[in-house]
Design an enzyme around this catalytic site. Structure first.
Site, PDB file in Angstrom:
ATOM      1  CE  LYS A 211      73.422-137.687  -8.279  1.00 58.59           C
ATOM      2  NZ  LYS A 211      72.888-138.376  -9.797  1.00 58.59           N
ATOM      3  CG  ASP A 306      74.107-136.482 -18.240  1.00 53.67           C
ATOM      4  OD1 ASP A 306      74.829-136.856 -19.382  1.00 53.67           O
ATOM      5  OD2 ASP A 306      74.515-136.945 -17.263  1.00 53.67           O
TER       6      ASP A 306
END
Length: 436
Positions: A211, A306
């Site tokens: 990422k 999240d």
């Protein structure tokens, strides 16, 4: 069959860079017209070049097709061209695009051969791999520039340093070779990458997921430090339903997270692509796995902050994997807008999150309540209305058919707008859900 020295000279000139592919095609076509009308000599010569590894098969086939085409005949497999003077220019442009595609394919094929190991890996050193990847990126960029000039280019996100954000082919920390883009969002871009150390060790799993974080993080050191701390904390969450985080590192100004590579689908894709998924045994297994993952994380003081369908991944092996623990919370340590970064999703966020309150396991409990509704009914309990607005409008979650009274009461409590009315953590939510 002996190869005509004249034909060998023409091909050698191309390999040495003294001829473009267009020039090579014209010369080979002229040679075949005068000396090899049946193309048998050309076929033998090209087969020899393929065997020697000088020319990829697809490029040899393209040259063979073009060489056999009479000058007045339109190229095979090419679209119909305008009859005016632009016709030949357009044909040549299309031919260049085909050559670019073949070259890109050949470079990728070379890289795939290396990844498989065996003779290809022994034959090529790391420097050759770097050169091949650099050539791949150059050819791709040239292809993109040509398409942009023709008005049909793809948008390329540029970083602050002006380089393209799609970094396929780049090597991070002289170790991770970015192999393919898997997805992108406000937080950054996820790539499949080859870990050179694993390749050298002949590991059966040479791939990892990288990422590469948004460039904004480089301008916000507080957020970057918080992100690194969250990655370190997630490394300690060894659990079969939580994606394994291997490392947090930086390459120059590019911070990145190294994770296990997953094969499968995210739950949002499952729900969109399979009308029978909601309420199925697979959906119930995913809910069970989520309870297990969240209860484990909360018991160790880690909040996700999240949770959403896109962060829940159903792997091909079967178990659900929860991704991106703590990243949204870390993003808040910077002074940029986490909503603009897609670091918090309003439809799943608790009222306290939307008001900017400190993170709490009960934020995850609220999001999990929303996810259970979606997993069992395909519908959000408040029609994706943000919690603060749903609270003002006095909205109530609907009853889910098939749940026991204890399950329904547990889900309703998870969706309470007041934080103190929610389960304190996922472990307590699970106990209530099971009627304990």
């Amino acid at each position: 069959m002996a190869i005509d020295p004249r034909l060998n000279q023409i091909l050698t000139g191309f390999f040495a860079g003294r001829r473009t592919f267009d020039q090579l095609t014209l010369e080979v076509r002229g040679y075949c017209r005068d000396h090899d009308p049946m193309l048998s000599g050309l076929s033998s010569a090209l087969q020899e070049q393929i065997n020697l590894g000088r020319m990829p098969y697809d490029l040899a086939m393209l040259l063979f097709q073009e060489a056999g085409r009479p000058a007045e005949e339109p190229a095979r497999d090419l679209p119909e061209l305008p009859p005016v003077g632009e016709a030949e220019d357009n044909r040549e442009e299309t031919l260049r695009e085909r050559v670019d595609s073949v070259v890109l394919s050949a470079l990728l094929g070379q890289f795939k051969d290396l990844r498989k190991g065996g003779e290809a890996r022994e034959r090529q050193n790391q420097r050759q791999l770097d050169d091949a990847l650099a050539a791949f990126r150059s050819a791709r960029l040239r292809q993109d520039a040509r398409k942009s000039a023709a008005g049909s280019g793809r948008p390329i996100m540029l970083g602050r340093d002006g380089r393209e954000e799609n970094r396929v082919g780049q090597i991070l920390r002289d170790r991770f070779v970015l192999d393919a883009e898997l997805g992108r969002g406000g937080m950054g871009v996820v790539y499949r990458a080859v870990d050179r150390r694993r390749v050298e060790a002949a590991d059966s799993r040479p791939y990892v997921a990288i990422k590469l974080l948004n460039g904004n993080f480089g301008a916000h050191p507080d957020a970057l430090r918080a992100m690194e701390a969250e990655a370190r904390r997630t490394q300690d969450l060894s659990h079969p339903n939580i994606v394994a985080v291997h490392d947090f590192d930086r390459d120059g100004t590019h911070p990145f997270i190294v994770m296990e590579l997953l094969e499968g689908r995210s739950l949002d894709v499952c729900l969109r692509g399979d009308s029978d998924f909601a309420g199925s045994p697979a959906a119930w297994r995913a809910i069970r796995d989520m309870f297990s993952a969240l209860a484990h994380a909360h018991s160790r003081g880690v909040t996700h902050a999240d949770l959403k369908l896109a962060n829940l991944f159903l792997s091909q092996e079967g178990p659900l994997k929860v991704l991106d623990f703590g990243i949204a919370s870390a993003a808040r340590a910077g002074d940029f807008d986490v909503m603009a970064l897609d670091a918090m999703t309003p439809a799943y966020a608790s009222p306290e999150q939307l008001r900017g309150g400190p993170r709490d396991p009960r934020d995850d409990v609220y999001a999990f309540g929303c996810i259970i509704h979606l997993m069992l009914t395909r519908k959000h309990p408040f029609d994706r209305t943000p919690a603060t607005e749903a609270q003002e409008r006095g909205m109530e979650p609907p009853v889910i058919a098939g749940l026991t009274d204890a399950m329904q009461a547990a889900v309703d409590a998870a969706l309470a707008f007041r934080q103190d009315e929610r389960h304190p953590d996922a472990g307590a939510f699970l106990a209530a859900f099971q009627g304990r």
